[in-house]
Design a protein around this motif. Sequence first.
Motif, PDB file in Angstrom:
ATOM      1  N   ASN A 213     -22.650 -49.894  37.796  1.00 42.08           N
ATOM      2  CA  ASN A 213     -22.116 -48.750  38.521  1.00 42.08           C
ATOM      3  C   ASN A 213     -21.653 -47.662  37.559  1.00 42.08           C
ATOM      4  O   ASN A 213     -21.252 -47.967  36.429  1.00 42.08           O
ATOM      5  N   PRO A 214     -21.672 -46.390  37.990  1.00 40.82           N
ATOM      6  CA  PRO A 214     -21.181 -45.322  37.122  1.00 40.82           C
ATOM      7  C   PRO A 214     -19.760 -45.561  36.612  1.00 40.82           C
ATOM      8  O   PRO A 214     -19.430 -45.153  35.500  1.00 40.82           O
ATOM      9  N   VAL A 215     -18.922 -46.226  37.416  1.00 35.73           N
ATOM     10  CA  VAL A 215     -17.560 -46.486  36.948  1.00 35.73           C
ATOM     11  C   VAL A 215     -17.568 -47.331  35.680  1.00 35.73           C
ATOM     12  O   VAL A 215     -16.674 -47.217  34.834  1.00 35.73           O
TER      13      VAL A 215
ATOM     14  N   GLY B 112     -13.790 -44.243  28.202  1.00 34.46           N
ATOM     15  CA  GLY B 112     -12.353 -43.985  28.116  1.00 34.46           C
ATOM     16  C   GLY B 112     -11.858 -42.945  29.097  1.00 34.46           C
ATOM     17  O   GLY B 112     -10.752 -42.431  28.948  1.00 34.46           O
ATOM     18  N   GLN B 113     -12.668 -42.613  30.109  1.00 34.99           N
ATOM     19  CA  GLN B 113     -12.216 -41.667  31.113  1.00 34.99           C
ATOM     20  C   GLN B 113     -11.002 -42.238  31.842  1.00 34.99           C
ATOM     21  O   GLN B 113     -10.920 -43.439  32.095  1.00 34.99           O
TER      22      GLN B 113
ATOM     23  N   PRO C 225      -6.965 -49.299  34.679  1.00 34.56           N
ATOM     24  CA  PRO C 225      -6.486 -49.196  33.298  1.00 34.56           C
ATOM     25  C   PRO C 225      -7.227 -50.164  32.389  1.00 34.56           C
ATOM     26  O   PRO C 225      -7.581 -51.276  32.797  1.00 34.56           O
ATOM     27  N   ILE C 226      -7.467 -49.742  31.163  1.00 25.63           N
ATOM     28  CA  ILE C 226      -8.262 -50.538  30.231  1.00 25.63           C
ATOM     29  C   ILE C 226      -7.446 -50.884  28.995  1.00 25.63           C
ATOM     30  O   ILE C 226      -6.785 -50.025  28.414  1.00 25.63           O
TER      31      ILE C 226
ATOM     32  N   GLY D 207     -10.839 -42.075  43.825  1.00 27.24           N
ATOM     33  CA  GLY D 207     -11.127 -43.076  42.816  1.00 27.24           C
ATOM     34  C   GLY D 207     -10.403 -44.387  43.013  1.00 27.24           C
ATOM     35  O   GLY D 207     -10.576 -45.314  42.233  1.00 27.24           O
ATOM     36  N   VAL D 208      -9.579 -44.494  44.047  1.00 28.65           N
ATOM     37  CA  VAL D 208      -8.819 -45.715  44.300  1.00 28.65           C
ATOM     38  C   VAL D 208      -9.460 -46.470  45.459  1.00 28.65           C
ATOM     39  O   VAL D 208      -9.569 -45.958  46.571  1.00 28.65           O
TER      40      VAL D 208
END
Length: 297
Positions: free
Chosen positions: A40-42, A49-50, A56-57, A243-244
């Motif tokens: 997926n694009p996400v 790092g967007q 959260p990463i 985005g959520v």
Amino acid sequence: MKKVSFAEFGGPDVLQLIDAEEPHAGPGRIRIAVRAAGVNPVDWRLREGQVLGAHPIELPAGVGLDAAGVVDEVGAGVDGVQVGDPVFGEGSSTYAEFAVLTAWARMPETLTFEEAAGYPSVVETALRVIGEVGVRAGQTLLVSGASGGVGSAVLQIARDRGITVIGTAGAANQDYLRSLGALTTTYGEGWVERVRRFGPVDAALDLAGSGVIRELVELTGDPQRVLTIADLGAPALGVRFSGVAGSVPDALAEATALIAQGTLRIPVEKSYALSDAAAAHADSQAGHSRGLRVIVI
């Protein structure tokens, strides 16, 4: 086990296939032997790092949210599923031989693992954005970037709800969009006027982030009738960024029902080996996709 990971943010080349410890199913979770993982694009947005608040990463990080496979561990408190069941759903670090899922459903019998892996986030996103943009039966929805996985789902779900859909995509994907019941036009000079020929537009979705927010606002007449999942700069123009995620279990249940009815079917455009994850990301970022891309384990 083998797993795709990255230790720094960057382009597709930061992805590495590593040996990692197997994850295990904690309370309320299941573990699957992954047969396929959705691309997926996400996934590549997070790798770059967007800042996407819902995800959260912490580095080093695994890759992937969607997967289909066979249950091989069931956590405490989980009912209705057992070892050996074929399922599809959402979790984390799904580009791997084993992954833990936080939401799942029994895989539709009409789908292969390869097909099913691409559905969870795609259908959740499609259902969410249709609801958030507020389009109703009898109205017209414009979908910019309509040929990818989310667009394919949006067109079919909207049409099933009595919504007229207009899809924009590259020239090679016009027949594909028509096969999903959409009115279609290509990108490029004059596309706004071509859309206007179809009649008034009540709401619009930007699924590609191709810099068309101003035009979508112009076509709908109100930034509140436009929603994007791909353009982080859209809020500066009064357009909402979605985005959520909503309820993934509910989305999986609705996807299963739509698939069983024959209302929803999204083709797999291309499959990749686990070792080719970088190529999968590069292709996803290039756009112009038709349906789903998946990693096959």
